[in-house]
Design an enzyme around this catalytic site. Sequence first.
Site, PDB file in Angstrom:
ATOM      1  N   ARG A 154      36.004  36.806  47.485  1.00 41.46           N
ATOM      2  CA  ARG A 154      36.793  38.016  47.238  1.00 41.46           C
ATOM      3  C   ARG A 154      36.111  39.257  47.824  1.00 41.46           C
ATOM      4  NH1 ARG A 154      39.052  34.282  46.551  1.00 41.46           N
ATOM      5  NH2 ARG A 154      40.360  33.552  44.843  1.00 41.46           N
ATOM      6  N   SER A 208      45.362  39.200  38.950  1.00 39.20           N
ATOM      7  CA  SER A 208      44.042  39.015  38.328  1.00 39.20           C
ATOM      8  C   SER A 208      43.210  40.278  38.500  1.00 39.20           C
ATOM      9  CB  SER A 208      43.327  37.819  38.969  1.00 39.20           C
ATOM     10  OG  SER A 208      44.039  36.625  38.745  1.00 39.20           O
ATOM     11  N   GLU A 235      38.682  43.450  40.564  1.00 40.57           N
ATOM     12  CA  GLU A 235      39.195  43.176  41.906  1.00 40.57           C
ATOM     13  C   GLU A 235      39.918  44.392  42.489  1.00 40.57           C
ATOM     14  OE1 GLU A 235      41.314  39.688  42.899  1.00 40.57           O
ATOM     15  OE2 GLU A 235      40.120  38.368  41.636  1.00 40.57           O
TER      16      GLU A 235
END
Length: 343
Positions: free
Chosen positions: A167, A239, A335
């Site tokens: 990520r 998320s 995130e």
Amino acid sequence: MTSSFPPPAPQNLSAFNTFGLASRAAAYVRLDDPAQLPALASLAGTYPSLFVLGGGSNVVLPATVSGLVAHIATRGIRRLVDKDGSRIVEAAAGENWHDFVTFCTGQGWDGLENLALIPGTVGASPVQNIGAYGVELMDRFDSLTAYDLQTRQWVDMDAAACGFAYRDSRFKAEPGRWIVSAVRFRLPLAWQPVIDYPDLQRHPRLAATTPTARAIFDAVCEIRRNKLPDPAVIGNAGSFFKNPVVPAGQYAELKALFPELVAYAQPDGQWKLAAGWLIDQCGWKGRDLGRAGVHARQALVLVNRGGAQAADILALAEAIRKDVALRYGVQLEAEPVVVGGGQ
């Protein structure tokens, strides 16, 4: 198309972020052609900051974005060449990611099906190195074209230049330097299904000996729709936290204390912990804090219960982080990008 664009103007951004946060840009421009990027670079120098907006699915926007907001809305998908056992497909940065995956699957250009229904744009996909159900973008990446705002030059970047990690990418380490214009994907001509992820192994649609890419695409869409709320119904950014990766020693200590700990072994010997499990065990699933809350079916998803501001989302995220750190000694990392501006 033209290399120029209308003068920047104020713009309501509420419809341009999936959290549904009330937000307004003091200065906004929409780019429909990559040729406009050099002009944008010149314009950006007259503002205190530049924020590049794609699908608005991975951002927390303040009430007012004080700098210049550039909305990338370029379109285009094309098959380039077949080489080294792969099909090279290019998409413009402004293409909707799921629409792109849907198109490729419909064309028989297999390899992206595990990444179906991820919100956002093609241009944002390498920045985040998106991933789901056993496949990460870097597994299917060939190269990209970006405009370097620092050097005022066009650059082509391969995977090594992008610095992909879990990520993460070089673009996140040097925010505001590059604007992705187009991304090229390397899709295997000798396609093989990737169904090692537990949810896929359990899915009845994939019980066949050799499931098709279309079957995987449909199964992933069904799983995601059952697990994750539709932003059109309740505001969210998917998320919110990354799954933390910890050394083997720390994992062993946690496993001894918490035998039910959910974690996945990594190739480098570390362990990836399920952030959703950690949050759930701390009692946050389905719980609200002011106008923000945690989704009842997926503890990784923070939601806008109605009228939430960026401060509400960030207060909830911080409360969750503190509880997880106190109980497990693990630091959660968000995130979504938190955009500067006025609250």
